[in-house]
Scaffold this motif. Structure first.
Motif, PDB file in Angstrom:
ATOM      1  N   ILE A  99     -11.580  15.493   0.833  1.00  0.00           N
ATOM      2  CA  ILE A  99     -11.971  14.315   0.373  1.00  0.00           C
ATOM      3  C   ILE A  99     -11.934  13.002   1.075  1.00  0.00           C
ATOM      4  O   ILE A  99     -12.883  12.230   1.256  1.00  0.00           O
ATOM      5  CB  ILE A  99     -11.081  13.921  -1.090  1.00  0.00           C
ATOM      6  CG1 ILE A  99     -11.502  12.705  -1.777  1.00  0.00           C
ATOM      7  CG2 ILE A  99      -9.465  13.788  -0.419  1.00  0.00           C
ATOM      8  CD1 ILE A  99     -12.937  12.828  -2.151  1.00  0.00           C
TER       9      ILE A  99
ATOM     10  N   LEU B 267     -15.444  11.057   1.721  1.00  0.00           N
ATOM     11  CA  LEU B 267     -15.295   9.403   1.101  1.00  0.00           C
ATOM     12  C   LEU B 267     -15.931   8.713   2.722  1.00  0.00           C
ATOM     13  O   LEU B 267     -16.490   7.855   2.425  1.00  0.00           O
ATOM     14  CB  LEU B 267     -14.138   9.150   0.845  1.00  0.00           C
ATOM     15  CG  LEU B 267     -14.097   7.775   0.421  1.00  0.00           C
ATOM     16  CD1 LEU B 267     -15.020   7.405  -0.732  1.00  0.00           C
ATOM     17  CD2 LEU B 267     -12.536   7.471  -0.278  1.00  0.00           C
TER      18      LEU B 267
ATOM     19  N   LEU C 246     -18.105  13.516  -5.183  1.00  0.00           N
ATOM     20  CA  LEU C 246     -17.304  12.274  -5.701  1.00  0.00           C
ATOM     21  C   LEU C 246     -17.301  12.309  -7.278  1.00  0.00           C
ATOM     22  O   LEU C 246     -16.486  11.931  -7.923  1.00  0.00           O
ATOM     23  CB  LEU C 246     -17.484  11.143  -4.985  1.00  0.00           C
ATOM     24  CG  LEU C 246     -17.315  11.095  -3.280  1.00  0.00           C
ATOM     25  CD1 LEU C 246     -17.910   9.877  -2.895  1.00  0.00           C
ATOM     26  CD2 LEU C 246     -15.864  11.245  -2.971  1.00  0.00           C
TER      27      LEU C 246
END
Length: 68
Positions: A33, A37, A53
């Protein structure tokens, strides 16, 4: 946790593994993640990053209030 039910845990783990495997096979990226991101913020997104996401957010909303 009051009651551990192994079947939902097994299914959830299998889905995470399947999703991570599909991501690495189709894009060559690992399902981390922080890296996803960061890549989304620095590189103006990308279709698969939006999907990843969005899936995290939608999955959390779907599971909110669900008790196994």
């Amino acid at each position: 946790m009051d009651h551990f039910t192994p079947l939902p845990a097994l299914v959830g783990g299998a889905l995470i593994g399947l999703g991570a495997s599909l991501l690495i096979v189709t894009t060559g990226h690992c399902a981390g993640i922080s890296g996803i991101l960061d890549g989304w913020l620095r590189r103006n997104g990308g279709g698969w990053r939006w999907s990843f996401l969005g899936g995290l957010v939608c999955g959390g909303l779907v599971m909110q209030g669900t008790h196994f």
